[in-house]
Design an enzyme around this catalytic site. Structure first.
Site, short mmCIF file in Angstrom:
data_model
loop_
_atom_site.label_atom_id
_atom_site.label_comp_id
_atom_site.label_asym_id
_atom_site.label_seq_id
_atom_site.Cartn_x
_atom_site.Cartn_y
_atom_site.Cartn_z
N THR A 67 0.83 -1.21 0.00
CA THR A 67 0.00 0.00 0.00
C THR A 67 0.86 1.25 0.00
O THR A 67 0.55 2.23 -0.68
CB THR A 67 -0.96 0.00 1.21
N CYS A 68 1.95 1.22 0.73
CA CYS A 68 2.84 2.38 0.82
C CYS A 68 3.45 2.72 -0.54
O CYS A 68 3.57 3.89 -0.90
CB CYS A 68 3.93 2.14 1.85
N SER A 69 3.84 1.70 -1.29
CA SER A 69 4.53 1.90 -2.57
C SER A 69 3.59 2.08 -3.75
O SER A 69 3.94 2.74 -4.72
CB SER A 69 5.46 0.72 -2.86
#
Length: 159
Positions: free
Chosen positions: A48-50
């Site tokens: 999700t972060c990337s």
């Protein structure tokens, strides 16, 4: 208890990759006299972060500047080398990639997340905040496992 709207950021530091290697950045000095959007993620290079979180801030960096934001900071409990590599891989040239390697800043704000069960240790909760001259004027804190109110698009809609 976690930090709240109206609180001053704690005294502390984070690390960035400078021209000559890792540099420690004093929180008080960095945030003084600026409007900063600080967002935090559980881990660099994680799905999700990337795929969503960092790319949203990269894509909308100019829109934040147009709204009077001086700096955008991405904070994660990772080392400075990982944060630098992630920023480079994500074309995050307009984002300060801040490492909180030992989670000291994250813990001092009460925003840590223990995901030891997943063998990831202590990390940061997912959030975004607007910091005006070192004081938190807005805080958007996602519940663990969620990605909603800390997105670049949501934060922009609230400015």
């Amino acid at each position: 208890m976690s930090i709240q709207i109206g609180d001053m950021l704690p005294i502390g530091q984070f690390q960035i990759m400078g021209e000559n290697g890792p540099e420690f950045i004093n929180i008080t000095d960095f945030f003084s006299g600026k409007k900063v959007v600080l967002f935090a993620v559980p881990g660099a290079f994680t799905p999700t972060c990337s795929v969503s979180h960092l790319p949203g801030f990269v894509a909308h960096a100019d829109a934040f500047k147009e709204k009077g934001i001086d700096e955008i900071v991405c904070l994660s409990v990772n080392d400075v080398f990982v944060m630098d590599a992630w920023g480079n891989a994500s074309n995050a040239d307009n984002i300060v990639m801040a490492a909180d390697g030992l989670a000291e800043l994250t813990k001092s704000m009460g925003l840590e997340l223990d995901i030891s069960a997943a063998k990831m240790g202590i990390r940061s909760r997912r959030y975004a905040m607007l910091v005006d001259n070192g004081i938190i004027s807005q805080l958007w804190l996602d519940e663990p496992g969620e990605f909603n109110v800390s997105s670049a698009e949501y934060v922009l809609s609230q400015l």
